[in-house]
Write an enzyme that holds these catalytic residues in place. Sequence first.
Site, PDB file in Angstrom:
ATOM      1  N   GLY A  93      -7.519  -9.547  -1.019  1.00  0.00           N
ATOM      2  CA  GLY A  93      -7.080  -8.904   0.370  1.00  0.00           C
ATOM      3  C   GLY A  93      -7.798  -7.726   0.601  1.00  0.00           C
ATOM      4  O   GLY A  93      -8.646  -7.226  -0.001  1.00  0.00           O
ATOM      5  N   LYS A 115      -6.885 -15.760  -5.855  1.00  0.00           N
ATOM      6  CA  LYS A 115      -6.375 -17.097  -6.026  1.00  0.00           C
ATOM      7  C   LYS A 115      -6.874 -18.002  -5.095  1.00  0.00           C
ATOM      8  O   LYS A 115      -7.226 -19.374  -5.483  1.00  0.00           O
ATOM      9  CB  LYS A 115      -4.913 -16.797  -5.797  1.00  0.00           C
ATOM     10  N   ALA A 126      -2.511  -9.376   9.847  1.00  0.00           N
ATOM     11  CA  ALA A 126      -1.783  -8.147  10.564  1.00  0.00           C
ATOM     12  C   ALA A 126      -2.377  -8.105  11.719  1.00  0.00           C
ATOM     13  O   ALA A 126      -3.322  -8.307  12.116  1.00  0.00           O
ATOM     14  CB  ALA A 126      -2.250  -6.933   9.625  1.00  0.00           C
ATOM     15  N   GLY A 128      -0.323  -5.616  14.523  1.00  0.00           N
ATOM     16  CA  GLY A 128      -0.130  -4.213  15.176  1.00  0.00           C
ATOM     17  C   GLY A 128      -1.103  -3.630  15.108  1.00  0.00           C
ATOM     18  O   GLY A 128      -1.447  -2.670  15.973  1.00  0.00           O
ATOM     19  N   GLY A 129      -1.699  -2.892  13.826  1.00  0.00           N
ATOM     20  CA  GLY A 129      -2.562  -1.784  13.582  1.00  0.00           C
ATOM     21  C   GLY A 129      -2.242  -0.957  12.514  1.00  0.00           C
ATOM     22  O   GLY A 129      -1.361  -1.534  11.546  1.00  0.00           O
ATOM     23  N   ASP A 292       2.836 -12.603  -7.999  1.00  0.00           N
ATOM     24  CA  ASP A 292       2.184 -12.834  -9.473  1.00  0.00           C
ATOM     25  C   ASP A 292       1.870 -11.647  -9.956  1.00  0.00           C
ATOM     26  O   ASP A 292       2.032 -11.211 -11.482  1.00  0.00           O
ATOM     27  CB  ASP A 292       0.825 -13.529  -9.255  1.00  0.00           C
ATOM     28  N   ARG A 354      14.538  -2.131  12.050  1.00  0.00           N
ATOM     29  CA  ARG A 354      14.529  -3.408  11.804  1.00  0.00           C
ATOM     30  C   ARG A 354      15.633  -4.020  11.054  1.00  0.00           C
ATOM     31  O   ARG A 354      16.148  -5.361  11.250  1.00  0.00           O
ATOM     32  CB  ARG A 354      13.165  -3.652  10.981  1.00  0.00           C
ATOM     33  N   GLU A 449       0.208  -3.909  -1.665  1.00  0.00           N
ATOM     34  CA  GLU A 449       1.660  -4.215  -1.493  1.00  0.00           C
ATOM     35  C   GLU A 449       2.279  -4.529  -2.863  1.00  0.00           C
ATOM     36  O   GLU A 449       3.622  -4.558  -2.701  1.00  0.00           O
ATOM     37  CB  GLU A 449       1.729  -5.537  -0.375  1.00  0.00           C
ATOM     38  N   LEU A 465      -1.619  -1.128   6.171  1.00  0.00           N
ATOM     39  CA  LEU A 465      -2.753  -1.349   6.319  1.00  0.00           C
ATOM     40  C   LEU A 465      -3.417   0.061   5.878  1.00  0.00           C
ATOM     41  O   LEU A 465      -4.523   0.387   5.284  1.00  0.00           O
ATOM     42  CB  LEU A 465      -3.284  -1.568   7.686  1.00  0.00           C
TER      43      LEU A 465
HETATM   44  C1  LIG Z   1       2.301 -11.483   9.785  1.00  0.00           C
HETATM   45  C2  LIG Z   1       2.027 -10.023   9.157  1.00  0.00           C
HETATM   46  C3  LIG Z   1       1.597  -9.148  10.084  1.00  0.00           C
HETATM   47  C4  LIG Z   1       1.473  -7.728   9.697  1.00  0.00           C
HETATM   48  N1  LIG Z   1       1.340  -6.677  10.619  1.00  0.00           N
HETATM   49  C5  LIG Z   1       0.953  -5.311   9.869  1.00  0.00           C
HETATM   50  C6  LIG Z   1       0.392  -4.234  10.730  1.00  0.00           C
HETATM   51  O1  LIG Z   1       0.349  -4.383  12.012  1.00  0.00           O
HETATM   52  N2  LIG Z   1       0.422  -3.224  10.203  1.00  0.00           N
HETATM   53  C7  LIG Z   1       0.479  -2.903   8.769  1.00  0.00           C
HETATM   54  O2  LIG Z   1       0.119  -1.796   8.521  1.00  0.00           O
HETATM   55  N3  LIG Z   1       0.757  -3.807   8.237  1.00  0.00           N
HETATM   56  C8  LIG Z   1       0.986  -5.113   8.623  1.00  0.00           C
HETATM   57  N4  LIG Z   1       1.535  -6.088   7.669  1.00  0.00           N
HETATM   58  C9  LIG Z   1       1.423  -5.800   6.194  1.00  0.00           C
HETATM   59  C10 LIG Z   1       0.012  -5.917   5.639  1.00  0.00           C
HETATM   60  O3  LIG Z   1      -0.390  -6.958   6.318  1.00  0.00           O
HETATM   61  C11 LIG Z   1       0.203  -6.015   4.096  1.00  0.00           C
HETATM   62  O4  LIG Z   1       0.992  -5.461   3.558  1.00  0.00           O
HETATM   63  C12 LIG Z   1      -1.193  -5.781   3.419  1.00  0.00           C
HETATM   64  O5  LIG Z   1      -2.322  -6.060   4.194  1.00  0.00           O
HETATM   65  C13 LIG Z   1      -1.273  -6.183   1.864  1.00  0.00           C
HETATM   66  O6  LIG Z   1      -2.595  -5.819   1.586  1.00  0.00           O
HETATM   67  P1  LIG Z   1      -2.767  -6.278  -0.041  1.00  0.00           P
HETATM   68  O7  LIG Z   1      -4.400  -6.370   0.007  1.00  0.00           O
HETATM   69  O8  LIG Z   1      -2.302  -5.367  -0.783  1.00  0.00           O
HETATM   70  O9  LIG Z   1      -2.244  -7.592  -0.350  1.00  0.00           O
HETATM   71  P2  LIG Z   1      -3.065  -9.165   0.410  1.00  0.00           P
HETATM   72  O10 LIG Z   1      -3.737  -8.783   1.667  1.00  0.00           O
HETATM   73  O11 LIG Z   1      -1.780  -9.929   0.713  1.00  0.00           O
HETATM   74  O12 LIG Z   1      -3.975  -9.608  -0.586  1.00  0.00           O
HETATM   75  C14 LIG Z   1      -3.467  -9.926  -2.076  1.00  0.00           C
HETATM   76  C15 LIG Z   1      -4.369 -11.040  -2.203  1.00  0.00           C
HETATM   77  O13 LIG Z   1      -4.228 -11.297  -3.669  1.00  0.00           O
HETATM   78  C16 LIG Z   1      -4.311 -12.827  -3.883  1.00  0.00           C
HETATM   79  N5  LIG Z   1      -3.546 -13.186  -5.104  1.00  0.00           N
HETATM   80  C17 LIG Z   1      -2.255 -13.264  -5.311  1.00  0.00           C
HETATM   81  N6  LIG Z   1      -1.656 -13.595  -6.472  1.00  0.00           N
HETATM   82  C18 LIG Z   1      -3.059 -13.600  -7.100  1.00  0.00           C
HETATM   83  C19 LIG Z   1      -3.405 -14.138  -8.654  1.00  0.00           C
HETATM   84  N7  LIG Z   1      -2.341 -14.377  -9.374  1.00  0.00           N
HETATM   85  N8  LIG Z   1      -4.561 -13.998  -8.933  1.00  0.00           N
HETATM   86  C20 LIG Z   1      -5.576 -13.588  -8.146  1.00  0.00           C
HETATM   87  N9  LIG Z   1      -5.233 -13.464  -6.742  1.00  0.00           N
HETATM   88  C21 LIG Z   1      -4.072 -13.216  -6.476  1.00  0.00           C
HETATM   89  C22 LIG Z   1      -3.840 -13.285  -2.717  1.00  0.00           C
HETATM   90  O14 LIG Z   1      -4.087 -14.622  -2.239  1.00  0.00           O
HETATM   91  C23 LIG Z   1      -4.514 -12.339  -1.684  1.00  0.00           C
HETATM   92  O15 LIG Z   1      -5.799 -12.842  -1.404  1.00  0.00           O
HETATM   93  C24 LIG Z   1       1.668  -7.398   8.185  1.00  0.00           C
HETATM   94  C25 LIG Z   1       1.920  -8.449   7.340  1.00  0.00           C
HETATM   95  C26 LIG Z   1       1.991  -9.887   7.735  1.00  0.00           C
HETATM   96  C27 LIG Z   1       2.312 -10.806   6.925  1.00  0.00           C
END
Ligand SMILES: Cc1cc2nc3c(=O)[nH]c(=O)nc-3n(C[C@H](O)[C@H](O)[C@H](O)COP(=O)(O)OP(=O)(O)OC[C@H]3O[C@@H](n4cnc5c(N)ncnc54)[C@H](O)[C@@H]3O)c2cc1C
Lengths: 537, 208
Positions: A93, A115, A126, A128-129, A292, A354, A449, A465
């Site tokens: 991500g 994964k 995401a 909103g921003g 995970d 919320r 996250e 973000l």
């Molecule tokens: C619908 C939606 C709207 C949102 N809108 C906003 C917004 O407007 N503004 C904001 O700030 N935040 C927003 N959020 C929250 C924000 O998007 C996320 O919290 C943030 O993008 C998380 O980023 P990340 O890289 O930590 O995780 P992710 O982007 O979820 O990436 C995690 C990655 O790890 C992979 N993974 C998981 N388990 C394993 C494993 N065992 N082995 C290998 N890979 C694995 C997943 O498949 C994924 O590719 C929103 C979330 C959602 C769901």
Amino acid sequence: MTNGIPFSDALGNYTPQRFREPSNDPTKTRDLLEQFHPDYMPDSMTTLKVGPNQGDVCHKQLADVLQSDARIEEADLAGANTVETDILVVGGGGAGCAAALTAARKGAKVILATKLRLGDSNTVMAEGGIQSSVEKGDTPQMHYDDTVKGGHHYVDKPLAAQMVMDGPDVIRWLIQQGMQFDVDKYGDLLTRRAGGTSAPRVVYYRDYTGLEMMRVLREALTNAGIEVWDYNPTVELLSNDQGHCAGAVVSSLKNCSYTLVKAKAVILATGGIGRMHLNGFPTSNHFGATGDGLVMAYRMGAKLRDLDSFQYHPSGLAYPQHLAGTLITEGVRSAGAYLLNGHGDRFVDELGPRDHVAAAILRECEEGRGVQANETTSGVWLDTPGVELRNPGILKSRFPKLLQLGRKCGTDPAQEPLLIYPTLHYQNGGVVIDGNGCSTVRGLYCIGEVCGGIHGKNRLMGNSLLDIISFGRRAGEHAATEVLGRPHSNVSTEHLSELRRQLTLADMPMENQGPMLFPDYAKFETDSDYDGLHKAK
Amino acid sequence: MSETSEQLVNLTINSKPINAPGSLSVIQALWHAGYPRVKSVGCLEGVCGSCRVMVRRADSHELKMELGCQLLVEEGMEVIFLVFPNPTHHTYQLEDIKNSWEVQDQFHQIFPEADHCRHCGGCDKSCPKGIEIERGVDLASKGRFGEAGELFVECVMCNFCMTACPELIAPNHVGLFSRRVTAYFHIRPSNLINRLEMLRKGDLQITQ
Ligand SMILES: Cc1cc2nc3c(=O)[nH]c(=O)nc-3n(C[C@H](O)[C@H](O)[C@H](O)COP(=O)(O)OP(=O)(O)OC[C@H]3O[C@@H](n4cnc5c(N)ncnc54)[C@H](O)[C@@H]3O)c2cc1C
Ligand code: SF4
Ligand code: SF4
Ligand code: FES
């Protein structure tokens, strides 16, 4: 719950109105939460019996996987390939990409294993921003104060302070990767206001901030020559003689075999837990959000926090079924949409916090004032026709994605209200980290996250973000410097023997295996295509 | 939308006969029928481009490309899940383009095929997002990157157009290149720059 007002009756009684009496419900937030918010359901929580957070309160479903048996045995790894790299990034991500790019540009050899495919993530969804204080009337201090207050004062203050100070440079960095933002006619960044903030501070690209961010980071990463392993979920971390993290066990969904990756540092960026469907809730999260990283880090001995705190977004689509859980942006309520129960009455201040609004919706449904779509589905109306009536044309000009969603439901939101129900949205807690993303286990970084502390017990829109890029870059940079000249160490799964010993001592059932990897409805465990990765029970 | 949409429909997915409520997407229909499905599933919301399927509807011989999480099952439909194609061979780094006067020249070195577009429309026909891809490629080869990029706002990088293109142009990457150079060279917000300056000088601090 099947005690609500039948869908067709409720819809028949509904007509859009310019004005409806606001709710004068005097219930205090605390009382409402205690009675109706899922975090407060007494039998949903338990106390952890083993591991670094022994004695802490934790959601039961999460506790089940944190205290589950490993998916692999020493024997599974006997014939496994071994690969060496300086840094292994787990998760593709936004957080993982920012870390991988930064570390590789510092000269480290990086493998990113994920994964699903690179970019299949919560980040891409995401809308909103992203928060960054750039407006004249705003300061990092105000951003900090909002974040601390929003997190109900459970925030790790130095982390929040560092993140808000990083804000403007995060936006610059994203632009340098080729990400676009919406600007005014002078080229200044446009901002909008998030709930619970004191200034407009969310910068954005249309309703597609995450999509724009993710496709740009993916392109930057693949062009930087970083090795990407897609469809390669990590199932376990590896330890060295001192109990530090020294690599991971990666399973390939392509050839159904395990690879041992020896790494001088591992950066976990596996995201959230929505697809665990806590308390049976639908979710806004992508398919791979199954917690995970929490499980793997916990087994290595990393300390976690706030395992009892999750964000349920008030406006998830309740119906039709194939779209249940889909997020409808808070912006629709900001634009004045009422929430109505099955009698057509408002029952809460629509723009409250919320958790308060979500709890009020759950109350209406539980007490029989919800709208019953079928045996298993109830919800309340999001009064979109009312907004359209008061501001003709607003849905088309400001919420194109909502209209598109309406088309998929077979309704026109300008004519008919949408049925909504709270959706499991974000994991507030997670792995404890410092300002460089280091967990309490040496060699193990955690970002995004999967971490806790930055947002306390409630995250503001747009701060996630920001956090993934801010901490992603810092962890990538720190890890790249740390691994310079460091040799690889011997790797083992010694910590798993310890886990099994502790589970046995605590009399815990050993049937469950973790990490989850996929929600049960995908039937990974019984899919014969993946037999090579299933442990004989 | 109402309670009556629960009528069952018959279709085949990956040649397996399936009977599922009409309110389900093809991914959900597979799960509903008890078949496993792990790959080609991502956001389930139409923005990640993972769930590529090819569809033939009962009343037509035409094959259509769709996103499986967005496609509702219909009576008599035949659906095949497609694997993801190999990545494109085009590669570039924005830092290697020294200044914005050189973008057009660099573009033609990076995407030499873009000039050979046959205007066959194959890309447009394959796009589940209805993007004017052919026009985008044309604009990009004329150096009009800002305009070209605007056309690709909703692109989810599903790569259908890449597979469809007989000239191996990788039109979606042309679109993304156009968008990225526009940001890289032309987005210079003065409110952001001013804030960065204040931070650099240490004018803004935080009291915890
Ligand atoms: C619908 C939606 C709207 C949102 N809108 C906003 C917004 O407007 N503004 C904001 O700030 N935040 C927003 N959020 C929250 C924000 O998007 C996320 O919290 C943030 O993008 C998380 O980023 P990340 O890289 O930590 O995780 P992710 O982007 O979820 O990436 C995690 C990655 O790890 C992979 N993974 C998981 N388990 C394993 C494993 N065992 N082995 C290998 N890979 C694995 C997943 O498949 C994924 O590719 C929103 C979330 C959602 C769901
Ligand atoms: S432009 Fe190409 S990659 Fe983008 S959505 Fe359309 S078909 Fe998919
Ligand atoms: S498919 Fe390729 S050749 Fe045909 S119109 Fe599109 S870009 Fe041109
Ligand atoms: S699963 Fe992401 S577009 Fe369908």
